[in-house]
Design an enzyme around this catalytic site. Sequence first.
Site, PDB file in Angstrom:
ATOM      1  N   ASP A 122    -111.149  34.960 -14.515  1.00 18.70           N
ATOM      2  CA  ASP A 122    -111.601  35.693 -13.334  1.00 18.70           C
ATOM      3  C   ASP A 122    -111.026  37.108 -13.344  1.00 18.70           C
ATOM      4  O   ASP A 122    -109.849  37.310 -13.641  1.00 18.70           O
ATOM      5  CB  ASP A 122    -111.144  34.943 -12.079  1.00 18.70           C
ATOM      6  CG  ASP A 122    -111.718  35.530 -10.808  1.00 18.70           C
ATOM      7  OD1 ASP A 122    -112.949  35.571 -10.677  1.00 18.70           O
ATOM      8  OD2 ASP A 122    -110.929  35.948  -9.948  1.00 18.70           O
ATOM      9  N   GLU A 143    -115.244  37.119 -16.872  1.00 19.81           N
ATOM     10  CA  GLU A 143    -115.908  37.489 -15.613  1.00 19.81           C
ATOM     11  C   GLU A 143    -115.835  39.005 -15.502  1.00 19.81           C
ATOM     12  O   GLU A 143    -114.809  39.569 -15.154  1.00 19.81           O
ATOM     13  CB  GLU A 143    -115.207  36.809 -14.437  1.00 19.81           C
ATOM     14  CG  GLU A 143    -115.924  36.977 -13.105  1.00 19.81           C
ATOM     15  CD  GLU A 143    -115.463  38.220 -12.349  1.00 19.81           C
ATOM     16  OE1 GLU A 143    -116.256  39.184 -12.266  1.00 19.81           O
ATOM     17  OE2 GLU A 143    -114.332  38.230 -11.866  1.00 19.81           O
ATOM     18  N   ASP A 155    -118.915  33.133  -5.113  1.00 17.93           N
ATOM     19  CA  ASP A 155    -118.662  34.288  -4.250  1.00 17.93           C
ATOM     20  C   ASP A 155    -119.936  34.845  -3.614  1.00 17.93           C
ATOM     21  O   ASP A 155    -119.857  35.658  -2.694  1.00 17.93           O
ATOM     22  CB  ASP A 155    -117.982  35.413  -5.049  1.00 17.93           C
ATOM     23  CG  ASP A 155    -116.491  35.177  -5.227  1.00 17.93           C
ATOM     24  OD1 ASP A 155    -115.895  34.479  -4.395  1.00 17.93           O
ATOM     25  OD2 ASP A 155    -115.923  35.695  -6.201  1.00 17.93           O
TER      26      ASP A 155
END
Length: 507
Positions: free
Chosen positions: A307, A354, A408
């Site tokens: 991430d 990501e 998200d």
Amino acid sequence: MFENMKNARLNENPRASGVLVHPTSFPGHYGIGDLGWGAYKFVDFLKDAKQKLWQVLPLGPTGFGDSPYQSFSSFAGNHYLISPDKLHEQGWLTQGELVTKPWFDPRAVDFGPLIKYKMRILRQAFNTFKAKATAAQKSKVTTFCKKNADWLEDYALFYAIKEHFGGKEWQLWPKEIAKREPKALAEIREKLEDSVNFCKFLQYEFFTQWDELKAYANDAGVSIIGDIPIFVAGDSADVWANPELYMLDATGRPTAVAGVPPDYFSATGQLWGNPLYDWDVHKKTGFAWWFKRVESVLSMVDIIRIDHFRGFESFWAIPAGEETAINGKWMKGPGKTFFTELKKKLGNLPIIAEDLGEITDAVNKLRTENNLPGMRVLHFAFDPSGKSTHMPHNYEDSRTVVYSGTHDNNTTVGWYNDAHESERDYLRRSLSISGNDVAWDLIRFAISTNALYAIAPIQDIMCLDAHDRMNCPGLAQGWWKFRYTEDMLTHNHSAQLRYLTEMFNRD
């Protein structure tokens, strides 16, 4: 180290598709999805639908705001995911203890009552274990603790001390304990021995249940994509045990914190509040803590998504005390050096980068020179100019992971309902659709691309609206609650996925 990957079958056809859902969302009787029957039924669903990928969020114990991205440990497992039914099968809980529970909403996690209830029955299980476990059963726990002592000793003590002081942040503990003075730690470890052992028991149960579930998934031809948040929580065993690795003041508070500048999700940026790494110190240690972290996650999953990958090239540093993320500045990360050393130590790893948000040429170079797939999200694709990098005809190469949406994002139905009419018009014209079945239209679009992997959140498979959104970046409270019931995931859904997977050669 990669023995856990021996059953993964992606090499049979590298183009694969799958579903994003966190275990907390599974159906079940105990207020939160867990590693019991709901998880196994989901794996059966994936197998029936010919899906090869299951993506989860970070699996650590949750802290502030119940977010899996704010964990008390980068190495521990979330004990709220332990299945009470499996504890009953082992003899640690009675049937009466299972049925004596409050009412829980089957469609949402209510973390307050859930935590109170779950900790009560987990403590009951531990007490029964202490009283009735055989020598062989106790030996298995002891072996687990010895094998994982390099992180478990610190985490179990952190857990016990935190409980002892009513959940206070470690920076507010007595100075001699916060500073880890040996005499003070020895004294409180002896005082809290039962709580320390309780925590170790929970970790043993979590990892035993997780390993069994992962083996079941791998045997079904399903590989699990895990998640490593680039930053850790300030109130964590990681920071308490290794303060020298972070930019902290004398009290253990961050001098600057992590976040991102204003972006798609927030006009004032995202103020995450995590402490920033002192990368110079990490480099001097040969990135030892980071390598241990990657190795630990890869012992649990088959592929990892890092991430906020762009933080390895440069990260947004916000002065401590700021109320928004606006007044930050970019600082250089470890860059190529980190990944060069990672490959030397651990070899070529199955990593997804990501790379969403403000991405520069330098970030793209760092990803491509390390041959890491990036991410593209179809919610961002329908710029009427046709130039969005998230639109499949603009993908630079096939080493891409395409999502209809992510945890998200809003659900696809919710996103479409809220989107500007120009976006909706461009979507309808570019895909030749009416928009009446937009979630499945985007799932089909994702699976049809030449991207390496195509993944859809489970909410899109069920055509759910904004009410069932998992998270909204920049808003700290009230998220991560989504759950579904057993009847919501049907054979019709698996048949639709199987049809698309076969049609576009991802089976």
